[in-house]
Design an enzyme around this catalytic site. Structure first.
Site, PDB file in Angstrom:
ATOM      1  N   HIS A 173       0.731  -1.172   0.044  1.00  0.00           N
ATOM      2  CA  HIS A 173       0.096   0.105  -0.198  1.00  0.00           C
ATOM      3  C   HIS A 173       0.874   1.230   0.097  1.00  0.00           C
ATOM      4  CE1 HIS A 173       0.686   0.957   4.411  1.00  0.00           C
ATOM      5  NE2 HIS A 173       0.808  -0.406   4.456  1.00  0.00           N
ATOM      6  N   ASP A 219      -0.670   4.409   0.937  1.00  0.00           N
ATOM      7  CA  ASP A 219      -1.222   5.260   1.796  1.00  0.00           C
ATOM      8  C   ASP A 219      -0.538   5.109   3.082  1.00  0.00           C
ATOM      9  OD1 ASP A 219      -2.338   2.634   1.893  1.00  0.00           O
ATOM     10  OD2 ASP A 219      -3.884   3.496   3.450  1.00  0.00           O
ATOM     11  N   GLU A 253      -5.084   0.892   2.827  1.00  0.00           N
ATOM     12  CA  GLU A 253      -4.717  -0.232   3.883  1.00  0.00           C
ATOM     13  C   GLU A 253      -4.789   0.471   5.427  1.00  0.00           C
ATOM     14  OE1 GLU A 253      -2.804  -3.324   6.544  1.00  0.00           O
ATOM     15  OE2 GLU A 253      -2.092  -1.071   6.035  1.00  0.00           O
ATOM     16  N   GLU A 254      -4.561   1.536   5.479  1.00  0.00           N
ATOM     17  CA  GLU A 254      -4.435   1.993   6.781  1.00  0.00           C
ATOM     18  C   GLU A 254      -5.931   2.473   7.206  1.00  0.00           C
ATOM     19  OE1 GLU A 254      -1.907   1.389   8.452  1.00  0.00           O
ATOM     20  OE2 GLU A 254      -0.005   1.688   7.240  1.00  0.00           O
TER      21      GLU A 254
END
Ligand SMILES: [Zn+2]
Length: 403
Positions: free
Chosen positions: A80, A82, A147-148
């Site tokens: 990811h 992010d 993802e976060e």
């Protein structure tokens, strides 16, 4: 293509990482990070697509899928771009999006979680292509921007999108930071599952001086909490530590000292191993709560306490990638660069690997996680180079075993 990205040598992981850190891609913002990746991967022969997914109540999220090669064994790298917010930038020694290098370390949000892992894999692909002229099969990047965050418009949808287009993966490497102390410590070959629930015990409100006219739900709640905690769920398995139940909150919300409350809630989360499935674990916990609610030791004269047990959030399954060509190729690659044999572990929290395991065998290996999500998140440039060499060795070994 922005001119700034064309000047970057994709075989230099520090240059790639600096460019990625300078894109402020705090979830859900793309921040230029996927555009940067696209600009780096296209000249390396990758066909790049950037599907956007959306869902009710969540912001639309940009993702990236890039593939080099058109047939043969398919290795996919997942990750990811992010990052979590930096918090108060004044707490940082340097601008969290400047990629400053101090004493051999690059400082910036996402340095280890996980733009560093992505940069190392880009550089590994570039070096592999220079030496061998492209993979003996297919290599893909499966990169999410979610993802976060809620993780709704990310990996799950990207995998389904790829499947519908006929993409088939033979193995996946997730580049999350897996090493607790030093590069080469640990490969993750599985993850525990996670299950959350809330129990509400209903009693009868009343005066503390006249308890026989009331039914204090705290009494049953104490018996329930005791039965949930006192008997271990299991003793662990060959690949997993024992399952663990944590009570995260017990709430009555009673501001008064002379009122017996009407209800009491208990919230809990279980991190469970491969002894259980979501269904068997739910059944076990339901049975325990039922037994404890019927236990009259703390509430003589009362019938079984009335309770409800509601499962919270989406449970995630546990999974284990059995030792085989994939784990062996990675272990040997790590050992060839670091001189150390990594531990094969299933510890820690959940990761996107739990979604990927339904598509192909998956292992996780990345940087040292010590500073992830912290102020002054940073990566040693020597680790970044080491990880690049490990990834390059892994690519060669994996294709040599399966081709
Ligand atoms: Zn991460």
């Amino acid at each position: 293509m922005p001119a700034t990205h064309t000047a970057i040598d994709p075989a230099d992981p520090a240059a790639v990482l600096a460019a990625l850190i300078r894109c402020p891609s705090v979830t859900p913002d793309e921040g230029g990070a996927l555009a940067c990746l696209e600009a780096l991967l296209t000249p390396l022969g990758f066909a790049v697509e950037r599907p956007v997914f959306e869902d009710e109540g969540t912001p639309p999220i940009e993702n990236l899928f890039a593939r080099a090669g058109s047939q043969g064994p398919h290795l996919v790298f997942a990750g990811h771009t992010d990052v979590v917010p930096p918090g108060d930038a004044r707490d940082w020694s340097h601008d969290p999006f400047a990629a400053a290098v101090v004493d051999g370390e690059m400082i910036g949000r996402g340095a280890v979680d996980m733009k560093g892992g992505i940069a190392a894999f880009v550089a590994a692909c570039a070096r592999h292509a220079t030496k061998h002229g492209g993979p003996k099969g297919q290599i893909s990047f499966l990169i999410t921007g979610d993802e976060e965050g809620p993780a709704i418009n990310g990996t799950v949808k990207l995998l389904e999108w790829a499947r519908q287009r006929g993409e088939r993966f033979d193995a996946c490497l997730v580049g999350e930071p897996t090493n607790p102390g030093a590069l080469g410590d640990m490969i993750k070959i599985g993850r525990r599952g996670s299950l959350s629930g809330e129990i509400v015990v209903n009693g009868r409100q009343g005066h503390v001086a006249y308890p026989h006219l009331a039914d204090n739900p705290v009494r049953a709640a104490v018996a329930i909490a005791d039965l949930l905690l006192a008997t271990p769920l299991d003793e662990g398995t060959q690949a997993f530590q024992p399952s663990n139940l944590e009570i995260t909150s017990i709430d009555v919300g009673n501001a008064s000292v002379n009122v017996i409350p009407a209800r009491c809630s208990i919230r809990f989360n279980v991190r469970y191993n491969d002894t259980w499935t979501v269904e068997t674990l739910k059944a076990e916990l339901q049975a325990r709560v039922g037994r404890a609610a019927a236990d009259s030791r703390l509430r003589p004269g009362h019938e079984s306490a009335a309770f409800s047990l509601v499962w919270r959030d989406r449970p995630s399954p546990s999974f284990l990638t059995k030792p085989g060509p994939l784990t062996e190729a990675l272990v040997e690659a790590v050992e060839s660069v670091t001189g150390r044999r990594p531990e094969l572990s299933t510890s820690g929290g959940t990761s996107d690997a739990r979604f990927i395991k339904d598509h192909c065998p998956v292992v996780e290996f990345g940087l040292v996680g010590k500073t992830m999500h912290m102020v002054n998140e940073r990566v040693a440039l020597s680790d970044l180079e080491g990880l690049t060499e490990i990834y390059e060795a892994f690519i060669s070994r994996w294709f040599a075993t399966v081709a």
